[in-house]
Design a protein around this motif. Structure first.
Motif, PDB file in Angstrom:
ATOM      1  N   ARG A 100       0.882  -1.307   0.211  1.00 44.41           N
ATOM      2  CA  ARG A 100      -0.377   0.014  -0.161  1.00 44.41           C
ATOM      3  C   ARG A 100       1.300   1.420   0.240  1.00 44.41           C
ATOM      4  NH1 ARG A 100      -3.781   1.528   5.237  1.00 44.41           N
ATOM      5  NH2 ARG A 100      -3.068   3.857   4.999  1.00 44.41           N
ATOM      6  N   TRP A 149       9.934  -2.672   8.584  1.00 47.40           N
ATOM      7  CA  TRP A 149      10.201  -2.612  10.158  1.00 47.40           C
ATOM      8  C   TRP A 149       9.215  -2.667  10.692  1.00 47.40           C
ATOM      9  CZ3 TRP A 149       5.505  -0.487  11.737  1.00 47.40           C
ATOM     10  CH2 TRP A 149       5.828   0.098  12.996  1.00 47.40           C
ATOM     11  N   VAL A 195     -10.363   7.494  12.185  1.00 45.52           N
ATOM     12  CA  VAL A 195     -10.111   8.715  10.414  1.00 45.52           C
ATOM     13  C   VAL A 195      -9.639  10.547  10.825  1.00 45.52           C
ATOM     14  CG1 VAL A 195      -9.987   9.465   8.308  1.00 45.52           C
ATOM     15  CG2 VAL A 195     -10.684   7.196   9.128  1.00 45.52           C
ATOM     16  N   ARG A 203       0.145  10.089  10.323  1.00 44.03           N
ATOM     17  CA  ARG A 203       1.289   9.098  10.363  1.00 44.03           C
ATOM     18  C   ARG A 203       0.941   7.799  10.332  1.00 44.03           C
ATOM     19  NH1 ARG A 203       7.368  10.066  12.342  1.00 44.03           N
ATOM     20  NH2 ARG A 203       5.540  10.893  14.527  1.00 44.03           N
ATOM     21  N   LEU A 254      -2.589   7.590  10.512  1.00 41.73           N
ATOM     22  CA  LEU A 254      -3.333   6.744   9.212  1.00 41.73           C
ATOM     23  C   LEU A 254      -2.591   6.285   8.739  1.00 41.73           C
ATOM     24  CD1 LEU A 254      -4.218  10.901   7.709  1.00 41.73           C
ATOM     25  CD2 LEU A 254      -6.016   9.380   8.709  1.00 41.73           C
ATOM     26  N   ASN A 255      -1.538   5.719   8.202  1.00 44.33           N
ATOM     27  CA  ASN A 255      -1.106   4.308   7.492  1.00 44.33           C
ATOM     28  C   ASN A 255      -1.482   2.924   8.606  1.00 44.33           C
ATOM     29  OD1 ASN A 255       0.557   5.336   5.765  1.00 44.33           O
ATOM     30  ND2 ASN A 255       1.179   6.720   7.135  1.00 44.33           N
ATOM     31  N   LEU A 256      -1.939   3.457   9.446  1.00 37.58           N
ATOM     32  CA  LEU A 256      -2.716   1.847   9.921  1.00 37.58           C
ATOM     33  C   LEU A 256      -3.663   1.804  10.009  1.00 37.58           C
ATOM     34  CD1 LEU A 256      -1.879  -0.310  11.973  1.00 37.58           C
ATOM     35  CD2 LEU A 256      -1.943   1.508  14.361  1.00 37.58           C
ATOM     36  N   LEU A 257      -4.422   2.840   9.549  1.00 43.17           N
ATOM     37  CA  LEU A 257      -6.257   2.519   8.675  1.00 43.17           C
ATOM     38  C   LEU A 257      -6.326   2.583   7.470  1.00 43.17           C
ATOM     39  CD1 LEU A 257      -6.887   6.361  10.878  1.00 43.17           C
ATOM     40  CD2 LEU A 257      -6.823   3.563  11.813  1.00 43.17           C
ATOM     41  N   PRO A 258      -7.193   1.884   7.263  1.00 41.14           N
ATOM     42  CA  PRO A 258      -8.371   0.981   7.647  1.00 41.14           C
ATOM     43  C   PRO A 258      -7.891  -0.229   8.903  1.00 41.14           C
ATOM     44  CG  PRO A 258      -8.941   0.549   5.633  1.00 41.14           C
ATOM     45  CD  PRO A 258      -7.571   1.474   5.588  1.00 41.14           C
ATOM     46  N   TRP A 266       3.784  -0.148  17.113  1.00 35.26           N
ATOM     47  CA  TRP A 266       3.162   1.500  17.209  1.00 35.26           C
ATOM     48  C   TRP A 266       3.500   2.539  17.996  1.00 35.26           C
ATOM     49  CZ3 TRP A 266       1.899   3.780  11.975  1.00 35.26           C
ATOM     50  CH2 TRP A 266       1.771   2.093  10.955  1.00 35.26           C
TER      51      TRP A 266
END
Lengths: 155, 151
Positions: free
Chosen positions: A108, A127, B84, B93, B95-99, B121
């Protein structure tokens, strides 16, 4: 007694989660891989990224807004888009090595539009896989693929 | 022999003192179900916690139809608008874990469901508000998966 002391030191090194060799060589991986496409709008950036993905033997899976399906389509944020892509042979290989590879699948890139261009951001697979030694080599390869795709997309 | 006993004591006391490196583990649960039932149960559990099923990634069929071995694994993405907006405001940053992602693994009549590794995280964002945000998402995910097991 000497053997015992050596064993204690070895154990302490293991308990600390490192060994003398790894302490010398392992540099921490950055969480994020990022580049910027200056002076470009979101549509152009997505198009360039899609082309770069295909050029590097990956298949485009889908693109969506960050809040897709969470709000009505008309209200979706236009300035943050997610582009998902995959190389099925690498996916197969990764899952055979460690099923936790799903934490980095599918690949992604998050695109964030700014006043000066579009930032392209990816989570560094090396990572994510820091506690998955079986995936270490493959994730380094994936990281290089990401970097090449990001670089080409930003040209 | 005395050395061995001392060594054993040392290891034991380090272990008791939390000296073993904590292996970062994602949240995971499992129960007897097939893939379809598991997906329905997760959608329901997510809804109970104000989360929406955003996307299902059928990597099992995607790989099988391309001639690879079927891994019997699917990925689900679940999310909420508030998460969100929260990330946009406080720490983009994240936002990269969402959804949020869930992995469903089918093995011998059971389905295991695993989250992403939130500990990674949490280590990366040791300070508020980002740390608290990830903690909240982890708690939400844990509650959702507990609910899934009860369905």
């Amino acid at each position: 007694m000497i053997h015992c002391i050596r064993t204690v030191f070895l154990l302490l090194a293991l308990l600390a989660g490192t060994s003398p060799a790894s302490a010398q060589t392992a540099a921490p991986e950055p969480m994020i891989l990022t580049t910027t496409a200056p002076g470009r709008g979101m549509e152009a950036a997505v198009a360039a990224l899609s082309q770069a993905i295909v050029n590097h033997n990956y298949t485009l899976v889908r693109q969506q807004a960050i809040d897709s399906r969470l709000v009505p389509y008309a209200q979706e944020v236009r300035s943050v888009r997610l582009v998902y892509f995959c190389n099925f042979a690498k996916m197969d290989q990764a899952l055979r090595l460690d099923f936790r590879a799903t934490q980095m699948l599918p690949c992604r890139v998050t695109l964030v539009e700014t006043p000066t261009g579009v930032d392209l951001i990816a989570i560094n697979p090396a990572w994510v896989s820091q506690d998955m030694p079986a995936l270490s080599e493959l994730c380094q390869e994936l990281k290089q693929d990401y970097l090449a795709i990001l670089e080409e997309a930003a040209l | 022999m005395t050395g061995f006993v001392t060594l054993k004591r040392l290891v034991l006391s380090l272990a008791l003192a939390g000296g073993f490196p904590a292996l970062a583990e994602p949240i995971s649960v499992s129960k007897t179900a097939d893939m379809r039932q598991a997906m329905d149960d997760i959608a329901l559990a997510a809804a109970n916690h104000d989360l929406v099923l955003v996307k299902m990634q059928p990597i099992d069929t995607a790989l099988a139809k391309r001639g690879f071995e079927n891994p019997h694994i699917r990925i689900l993405f679940i999310g909420s608008e508030s998460a969100v907006r929260w990330a946009e405001e406080a720490e983009p940053r994240l936002l990269n874990l969402l959804p949020l992602r869930l992995t469903l693994i089918q093995r011998e009549g059971r389905i295991s469901v695993m989250s992403d590794d939130f500990d990674l995280w949490l280590k990366e964002f040791p300070d508020p508000p980002a740390h608290l945000m990830v903690e909240a998402w982890r708690a939400e995910m844990k509650a959702t998966l507990d609910d899934f097991v009860r369905q």
